[in-house]
Design an enzyme around this catalytic site. Structure first.
Site, mmCIF file in Angstrom:
data_model
loop_
_atom_site.group_PDB
_atom_site.id
_atom_site.type_symbol
_atom_site.label_atom_id
_atom_site.label_comp_id
_atom_site.label_asym_id
_atom_site.label_seq_id
_atom_site.Cartn_x
_atom_site.Cartn_y
_atom_site.Cartn_z
ATOM 1 C CE LYS A 1 -22.065 3.305 -28.005
ATOM 2 N NZ LYS A 1 -21.454 4.355 -28.534
ATOM 3 C CG LEU A 2 -27.171 -4.027 -29.097
ATOM 4 C CD1 LEU A 2 -27.977 -4.916 -28.260
ATOM 5 C CD2 LEU A 2 -27.164 -4.567 -30.725
#
EC number: 2.2.1.2
Length: 214
Positions: A83-84
């Site tokens: 997750k960014l």
């Protein structure tokens, strides 16, 4: 449509998984903090329960830091999705990880154009936060519908994860719009299974059964 559970509570994940409806898990630093356990330990245990995508979020805000964290996270299990955040540095990291064959989930999406940028950078998933948009009197599900249209128009394979789900109506609308995934808190998953007429029907069946000669 796929259902992910949005939690880092292993007990909740086990119970929801036993229902046969959980396809994956999303976590974030806030959810991990609530567990009171080490990050890597929580993620490892989750991967032992659910055989599907497990989103684990980086906390670095710069490209190099994100890549360093991501490369450590994917060593935990092949199902880890990184997750960014939806930032320019996050987009750079998305592009880099896409080139390395590492799946990404670009999170904190609040507009169709943010989702389009993430898809162009190579994101495996985008996560529009519908509940938070609703909180500021914007149309969260309307944003999801626009993202769906844009992705369909241009053939993007990036999957849409409807996040910040607050109630069963969010899940229903996600399905009607054609979102690929809804990531749902445990409490809302339980709500989806309930209906007062189901309870009333079971009660009536049992009452009638008691009248049957034994």
């Amino acid at each position: 449509m796929k259902f992910f559970i949005d939690t880092a509570d292993v007990k909740e994940i086990r119970e929801a998984h036993e229902l046969g409806v959980v396809d994956g898990v999303t976590t974030n630093p806030s959810l991990i903090a609530k567990s009171g356990r080490k990050f890597a330990d929580v993620i490892k245990e989750i991967t032992s329960i659910v055989d599907g995508p497990i989103s684990a979020e980086v906390v670095a805000l710069d490209h190099d830091g994100m890549i360093k964290e991501a490369e450590e996270l994917v060593k935990i299990h092949p199902n880890i999705v990184i997750k960014l955040p939806m930032t320019t540095e996050g987009l750079k990291a998305t592009k880099t990880l896409h080139g390395e064959g590492i799946k990404t989930n670009v999170t904190l999406i609040f507009s169709p154009m943010q989702a389009l940028l993430a898809a162009k950078a190579g994101a495996s998933y985008v996560s529009p936060f519908v509940g938070r948009l609703d909180d500021i009197s914007q149309d969260g599900m309307g944003i999801v519908e626009e993202i769906r249209t844009i992705f369909d128009n241009y053939g993007y394979t990036t999957e849409i994860i409807v996040a910040s789900v607050r109630n069963p109506v969010h899940v229903l609308n996600s399905a009607l719009i054609g979102a690929d995934v809804a990531t749902i808190p445990y409490s809302v998953i339980m709500q989806l299974a309930k209906h007062p007429l189901t309870d009333a029907g079971i009660k009536k069946f049992l009452e009638d059964w008691e009248k049957v000669p034994k």
